[in-house]
Design an enzyme around this catalytic site. Structure first.
Site, short mmCIF file in Angstrom:
data_model
loop_
_atom_site.label_atom_id
_atom_site.label_comp_id
_atom_site.label_asym_id
_atom_site.label_seq_id
_atom_site.Cartn_x
_atom_site.Cartn_y
_atom_site.Cartn_z
N ARG A 134 0.83 -1.20 0.00
CA ARG A 134 0.00 0.00 0.00
C ARG A 134 0.86 1.26 0.00
NH1 ARG A 134 -5.46 -0.81 1.91
NH2 ARG A 134 -5.85 -2.99 2.35
N PHE A 135 0.30 2.33 -0.54
CA PHE A 135 1.00 3.61 -0.61
C PHE A 135 0.55 4.47 0.56
CE2 PHE A 135 0.35 2.12 -5.03
CZ PHE A 135 1.68 1.79 -5.29
N SER A 136 1.19 4.23 1.70
CA SER A 136 0.73 4.84 2.95
C SER A 136 1.34 6.21 3.18
CB SER A 136 1.08 3.92 4.13
OG SER A 136 2.48 3.84 4.29
N VAL A 137 0.76 6.95 4.07
CA VAL A 137 1.28 8.23 4.51
C VAL A 137 1.22 8.25 6.03
CG1 VAL A 137 0.63 9.48 2.44
CG2 VAL A 137 -1.00 9.25 4.31
N GLU A 152 6.23 5.37 8.98
CA GLU A 152 5.50 4.98 10.18
C GLU A 152 5.40 6.19 11.11
OE1 GLU A 152 3.49 4.06 12.95
OE2 GLU A 152 3.68 2.37 11.58
N SER A 153 4.20 6.72 11.27
CA SER A 153 4.03 7.98 12.00
C SER A 153 4.51 7.91 13.44
CB SER A 153 2.57 8.42 11.96
OG SER A 153 1.72 7.49 12.61
N TYR A 202 -11.69 2.80 12.98
CA TYR A 202 -11.59 2.18 11.66
C TYR A 202 -12.13 0.75 11.67
CZ TYR A 202 -8.98 6.15 9.91
OH TYR A 202 -8.63 7.40 9.51
#
Length: 332
Positions: A134-137, A152-153, A202
């Site tokens: 996946r193209f995560s942010v 990884e935030s 979620y």
């Protein structure tokens, strides 16, 4: 340096914790040394850090995303604006993922200042042409090596907390939102806040059966009940100071009434009318500390959740964005 691994906002948001792929750190003696302007930052519905110098680390992120929002808050609290530039991408998630403003203009969104990328996914494929997850942010990018440092935030905020202290004025370097004497308690609270609240909303919206949905929702509100007890008579979750634990809870709490109550069906109670201690804590952070207000954009938040082309937005097929709650956050 390791932080608890959290799920991050995805091109299609995941219903449970997923693995992030890029897990390097900015640290002395490591592959990525702390240098001013070398690590831009990117994330959806938020900002991407702009190019400020020849060698730049930038942050790509979105201001709608709770995961990316954490990093914006830490960046501003620590005074890293001139060291870690940021670029905002559009909150309008599409079939190709999070677009830059060159593809889908939106107030407050930016073009990619480094490569004129069209989407966040272009940066992933630039870093690794074989990448297939996946193209995560958010994304912490290294311009010198043309790659992703970390996506990884929970780890990025730890880096922002201390990795650049030698480049900061003493008053900013002294700020510590993960102090050694409070880490055990912070980690303990982070663990259940993440599983039952940050991630819980979620799990609720992606529930496939009535029984699964009800189980998750009652867990969310049991956790909020627990937070209410902790915050009664207090300004902060841990000790008498602002810590990472407050920041990680804030980004979900500020979205709760505008988004999660309605769209995510987390509607047993609202924060404003059901949790007086949490509500007061939220108001004080937003109104008394400009960092929280300055990094919270309700237009981006609501547009992303209600009007994007995503699994969550499918619960709102008309893509009509609700006006309320009015106001988004009540004055003190």
């Amino acid at each position: 340096m390791a932080a608890q691994k959290d799920s991050t906002e995805q091109s299609a948001p995941a219903k449970s914790k997923i693995d992030t792929v890029f897990r390097d750190f900015i640290e002395k003696g490591g592959r990525f040394e702390p240098q001013a302007g070398e690590h831009p930052f990117v994330s959806p519905g938020s900002a991407v850090f702009d190019l400020l110098s020849k060698f730049i680390r930038a942050n790509r992120l979105t201001i709608h995303s709770a995961w990316a929002h954490r990093t914006l808050i830490l960046r501003k609290l620590k005074g890293l604006e001139d060291i870690i530039p940021v670029t905002i991408v559009s909150p309008m998630l599409g079939p190709q993922g999070w677009p830059f403003a060159s593809v889908l203009p939106f107030p407050g969104a930016d073009v990619d200042p480094l490569y004129n990328s069209k989407h966040i996914k272009d940066l992933y494929l630039k870093a690794n042409p074989e990448y297939s997850a996946r193209f995560s942010v958010p994304v912490l990018w290294d311009k010198q090596n043309h790659t992703i440092v970390n996506n990884e935030s929970s780890e990025i905020i730890r880096m922002f907390n201390s990795a650049f202290n030698d480049l900061l004025p003493p008053e900013k370097a002294a700020l510590d939102f993960y102090p050694a004497d409070l880490r055990t308690k912070i980690d303990e609270i982070n663990e259940w806040v993440f599983s039952d609240i940050n991630s819980g909303v979620y799990r609720a919206v992606f529930s496939k059966t009535q029984s699964a949905y009800e189980k998750v929702v009652y867990e969310i509100f049991a956790a909020l009940d627990k937070v209410e007890v902790i915050l009664t008579g207090k300004d902060y979750l841990v000790g008498d100071q602002l810590t990472e634990a407050d920041i990680r809870l804030y980004v979900t709490a500020i979205r709760f009434d505008p988004v999660y109550v309605g769209l995510f069906k987390c509607n047993i109670r609202t924060i404003r009318d059901g949790y007086p201690a949490i509500h007061k804590w939220l108001q004080k952070l937003y109104w008394n500390n400009d960092v929280f207000k300055a990094t919270t954009d309700f237009e981006h938040i609501k547009t992303n959740y209600y009007a994007s082309d995503s699994l969550i937005s499918n619960n709102n097929p008309t893509k009509i964005i609700p006006v309320g709650p009015v106001p988004h956050i009540r004055p003190l």
